[in-house]
Design an enzyme around this catalytic site. Sequence first.
Site, PDB file in Angstrom:
ATOM      1  N   HIS A 126      -3.464  -9.518   3.198  1.00 47.00           N
ATOM      2  CA  HIS A 126      -4.915  -9.521   3.315  1.00 47.00           C
ATOM      3  C   HIS A 126      -5.355 -10.279   4.560  1.00 47.00           C
ATOM      4  O   HIS A 126      -4.788 -11.318   4.906  1.00 47.00           O
ATOM      5  CB  HIS A 126      -5.557 -10.177   2.087  1.00 47.00           C
ATOM      6  CG  HIS A 126      -5.460  -9.346   0.849  1.00 47.00           C
ATOM      7  ND1 HIS A 126      -5.455  -9.872  -0.420  1.00 47.00           N
ATOM      8  CD2 HIS A 126      -5.361  -7.993   0.691  1.00 47.00           C
ATOM      9  CE1 HIS A 126      -5.361  -8.903  -1.309  1.00 47.00           C
ATOM     10  NE2 HIS A 126      -5.301  -7.757  -0.653  1.00 47.00           N
ATOM     11  N   ARG A 178      -0.507  -2.147  -6.751  1.00 46.91           N
ATOM     12  CA  ARG A 178      -0.824  -3.264  -5.858  1.00 46.91           C
ATOM     13  C   ARG A 178      -1.759  -4.246  -6.572  1.00 46.91           C
ATOM     14  O   ARG A 178      -1.568  -5.461  -6.496  1.00 46.91           O
ATOM     15  CB  ARG A 178      -1.460  -2.731  -4.575  1.00 46.91           C
ATOM     16  CG  ARG A 178      -1.879  -3.799  -3.571  1.00 46.91           C
ATOM     17  CD  ARG A 178      -2.342  -3.089  -2.292  1.00 46.91           C
ATOM     18  NE  ARG A 178      -2.989  -3.982  -1.346  1.00 46.91           N
ATOM     19  CZ  ARG A 178      -2.353  -4.741  -0.461  1.00 46.91           C
ATOM     20  NH1 ARG A 178      -1.030  -4.723  -0.424  1.00 46.91           N
ATOM     21  NH2 ARG A 178      -3.009  -5.510   0.385  1.00 46.91           N
ATOM     22  N   TYR A 215      -8.893 -10.912  -6.913  1.00 47.70           N
ATOM     23  CA  TYR A 215      -7.919 -10.743  -7.981  1.00 47.70           C
ATOM     24  C   TYR A 215      -7.880 -11.949  -8.905  1.00 47.70           C
ATOM     25  O   TYR A 215      -7.539 -11.825 -10.084  1.00 47.70           O
ATOM     26  CB  TYR A 215      -6.528 -10.501  -7.392  1.00 47.70           C
ATOM     27  CG  TYR A 215      -6.420  -9.215  -6.629  1.00 47.70           C
ATOM     28  CD1 TYR A 215      -6.372  -8.000  -7.293  1.00 47.70           C
ATOM     29  CD2 TYR A 215      -6.379  -9.204  -5.239  1.00 47.70           C
ATOM     30  CE1 TYR A 215      -6.286  -6.807  -6.590  1.00 47.70           C
ATOM     31  CE2 TYR A 215      -6.284  -8.020  -4.534  1.00 47.70           C
ATOM     32  CZ  TYR A 215      -6.234  -6.829  -5.220  1.00 47.70           C
ATOM     33  OH  TYR A 215      -6.162  -5.652  -4.537  1.00 47.70           O
ATOM     34  N   HIS A 219      -2.349   2.692  -5.809  1.00 51.69           N
ATOM     35  CA  HIS A 219      -2.928   1.387  -5.461  1.00 51.69           C
ATOM     36  C   HIS A 219      -3.063   0.491  -6.693  1.00 51.69           C
ATOM     37  O   HIS A 219      -3.182  -0.735  -6.549  1.00 51.69           O
ATOM     38  CB  HIS A 219      -4.295   1.586  -4.805  1.00 51.69           C
ATOM     39  CG  HIS A 219      -4.630   0.540  -3.798  1.00 51.69           C
ATOM     40  ND1 HIS A 219      -4.018   0.447  -2.561  1.00 51.69           N
ATOM     41  CD2 HIS A 219      -5.513  -0.490  -3.843  1.00 51.69           C
ATOM     42  CE1 HIS A 219      -4.517  -0.564  -1.894  1.00 51.69           C
ATOM     43  NE2 HIS A 219      -5.420  -1.166  -2.650  1.00 51.69           N
ATOM     44  N   LYS A 273      -2.052  -2.682   7.659  1.00 48.23           N
ATOM     45  CA  LYS A 273      -3.225  -2.332   8.440  1.00 48.23           C
ATOM     46  C   LYS A 273      -3.275  -3.167   9.721  1.00 48.23           C
ATOM     47  O   LYS A 273      -2.920  -4.336   9.720  1.00 48.23           O
ATOM     48  CB  LYS A 273      -4.495  -2.583   7.617  1.00 48.23           C
ATOM     49  CG  LYS A 273      -4.697  -1.597   6.483  1.00 48.23           C
ATOM     50  CD  LYS A 273      -6.021  -1.879   5.786  1.00 48.23           C
ATOM     51  CE  LYS A 273      -6.295  -0.865   4.688  1.00 48.23           C
ATOM     52  NZ  LYS A 273      -7.584  -1.129   4.006  1.00 48.23           N
ATOM     53  N   ARG A 278       0.869  -1.180   0.000  1.00 48.83           N
ATOM     54  CA  ARG A 278       0.000   0.000   0.000  1.00 48.83           C
ATOM     55  C   ARG A 278       0.903   1.226   0.000  1.00 48.83           C
ATOM     56  O   ARG A 278       2.042   1.181   0.463  1.00 48.83           O
ATOM     57  CB  ARG A 278      -0.917  -0.003   1.219  1.00 48.83           C
ATOM     58  CG  ARG A 278      -1.835  -1.226   1.301  1.00 48.83           C
ATOM     59  CD  ARG A 278      -2.648  -1.203   2.581  1.00 48.83           C
ATOM     60  NE  ARG A 278      -3.537  -2.368   2.697  1.00 48.83           N
ATOM     61  CZ  ARG A 278      -3.204  -3.508   3.275  1.00 48.83           C
ATOM     62  NH1 ARG A 278      -1.999  -3.652   3.808  1.00 48.83           N
ATOM     63  NH2 ARG A 278      -4.066  -4.510   3.333  1.00 48.83           N
TER      64      ARG A 278
END
Length: 324
Positions: free
Chosen positions: A275, A252, A284, A249, A177, A152
């Site tokens: 993730h 990514r 994806y 992004h 995150k 990110r």
Amino acid sequence: MRAFFQEWLVEQRSASVHTIRSYRDTWRLLLRFIAERKGGGVARVALADISADEVRAFLHHTEHGRGSTIGTRNCRLAAIRSFFSFVADRNPEYVAQCAEVLTVPLKREPTSAPCYLEPAEVEAILAQPDRSTVAGMRDHALLSFLYNSGARIQEALDLCPDAIRFDAPHCARLNGKGRKERICPLWPETVTLIEKLLERQPRAPDERIFVNRYGKPLGASGVRFKLAAYVDEAAKAVPSLRSKHVTPHSFRHATAVHLVAAGVDITVIRSWLGHVSLDTTNHYAQANLETKRKALEQVGAPAASNVPPSWKRDASLMEWLDTL
């Protein structure tokens, strides 16, 4: 408000600085919005003024007045909900008001396929920075790192030299995150770009690598501005870029889709990108048209048959249907 930010978010929840800043921005906007509607200053806004109706009006203004996305609208609502959950626990006399605000629903948004870059498009963008200058070297190294690691944008901007293993096997330690740490492998070429940048612009082991001309940490908005200029130039050579909204992004997304196309296991990609849910990574796996085309070629088209289906061969069934 002070207790919410300092005691609840910082001391008890140990929220990240990014979460605190996001909540702060939401409350700045909300308080100014209510103050304008009430006709007074922000200092005159009382807790009782922040009703569920005012919150709904603010969310409508966020989406339609400010032109924000539904995702941004829901982020604003999450910050407001968190505050009123805190108030309900601390001040029972406001429970009814808090309950009304907490019932304001999140807005569902359509799920679209992620916009990703094809390899040729990535190469065209990476070719744009003028690598004879420090700024060009920085931009080229940053964009290369984004594509290599799938990081990110803020994860990349927070990168320090002591988070990179410059000896083989090359890798980088990223904090994502929820303060989740992960290790991403790096190509030798990417490490070389960062090493050359550090030679021109030395940084201490705990200082951020990507900085502006004044030595201050680079911001995400600055990266988006520079990237937009590079995309405009790259679109002259690769016209397909004109129809895409390219952001940091997007690199990514490109990393994830290209890993899927290369046959990398989906659980490895999940760990690579950091993730929480495998469902996010599976998104994806559905995006790459070339992968779908190859799968379709392996299946093959069904053989044509001249034999009519059984329901057409059953005359009694057809006659019965005609009577309906």
